[in-house]
Write an enzyme that holds these catalytic residues in place. Structure first.
Site, PDB file in Angstrom:
ATOM      1  N   CYS A  81       0.836  -1.189   0.000  1.00  0.00           N
ATOM      2  CA  CYS A  81       0.000   0.000   0.000  1.00  0.00           C
ATOM      3  C   CYS A  81       0.878   1.249   0.000  1.00  0.00           C
ATOM      4  CB  CYS A  81      -0.882   0.024   1.239  1.00  0.00           C
ATOM      5  SG  CYS A  81      -2.022  -1.361   1.357  1.00  0.00           S
ATOM      6  N   ARG A 127      -4.687   1.699  -1.234  1.00  0.00           N
ATOM      7  CA  ARG A 127      -4.748   0.319  -0.748  1.00  0.00           C
ATOM      8  C   ARG A 127      -4.544  -0.724  -1.834  1.00  0.00           C
ATOM      9  NH1 ARG A 127      -9.445  -3.469   1.161  1.00  0.00           N
ATOM     10  NH2 ARG A 127      -8.264  -4.843   2.511  1.00  0.00           N
ATOM     11  N   ALA A 180      -5.470  -4.382  -1.862  1.00  0.00           N
ATOM     12  CA  ALA A 180      -6.327  -5.258  -1.057  1.00  0.00           C
ATOM     13  C   ALA A 180      -5.860  -6.702  -1.142  1.00  0.00           C
ATOM     14  CB  ALA A 180      -7.772  -5.146  -1.531  1.00  0.00           C
TER      15      ALA A 180
END
Length: 170
Positions: A2, A50, A52
């Site tokens: 991230c 982000r 994920a």
């Protein structure tokens, strides 16, 4: 990985400065193309790009404690998050993210909780109750965390990509 960006003590709280922080956070998009988040509190900004991996459906960041007075943006993975969650029975989690434990551990243990984390991580946590913050990374430094100070000598900046540090502080 991230991308995280945190700016504290920003004396310029104009819409232009907010737009600049959003723009600089977007430059980290290649580090996290799945979600962008921003939390603003007075002269503090926490931005997140982000990637994920754990809980892609609900683990958007920044993450919060139950009453949203503790805010955290994280780059990394907490390997022992399930064990830590089990120890936090009185806390309500709103995501399945491995990183949400950070906000709740801070509530329980203060800054000493960092030693409880097993993983690869860098994070910035803001406690809005007293406007204090913690910036930390794993002991080996697997994920990057850079700090800089603004030209005014007041604002602090934490970022997960060094080449953008000068841009946000200028």
């Amino acid at each position: 990985m991230c991308g995280i960006l945190a700016v504290f003590g920003c004396t310029d709280n104009s819409q232009a400065k907010r737009s600049r922080i959003i723009e600089l956070s977007r430059r980290l998009r290649h580090r996290g193309p799945d979600w962008s988040g921003l939390h603003c509190y007075e002269d503090c900004y926490l931005a997140h790009q982000r990637l994920a991996i754990v809980d892609p459906a609900s683990g958007d960041q920044p993450l919060y404690n139950q009453d949203k007075t503790v805010v955290v943006t994280v780059n990394g993975e907490i390997y022992n998050h399930k064990e830590l969650r089990a120890q936090l029975k009185s806390h309500t989690f709103r995501t399945g993210s491995d990183c949400e434990v950070i906000a709740h551990l801070y509530e329980e243990h203060g800054e000493d909780f960092v030693d409880m984390l097993d993983g690869m991580f860098s994070f910035v946590l803001l406690d809005t109750r007293d406007k204090s913050f913690i910036a930390a990374r794993d002991a080996i430094g697997i994920t990057p965390l850079y700090i800089g100070w603004g030209l005014d000598g007041m604002s602090d900046c934490f970022i997960s990509a060094k080449r953008y540090l000068e841009d946000v502080l200028s």
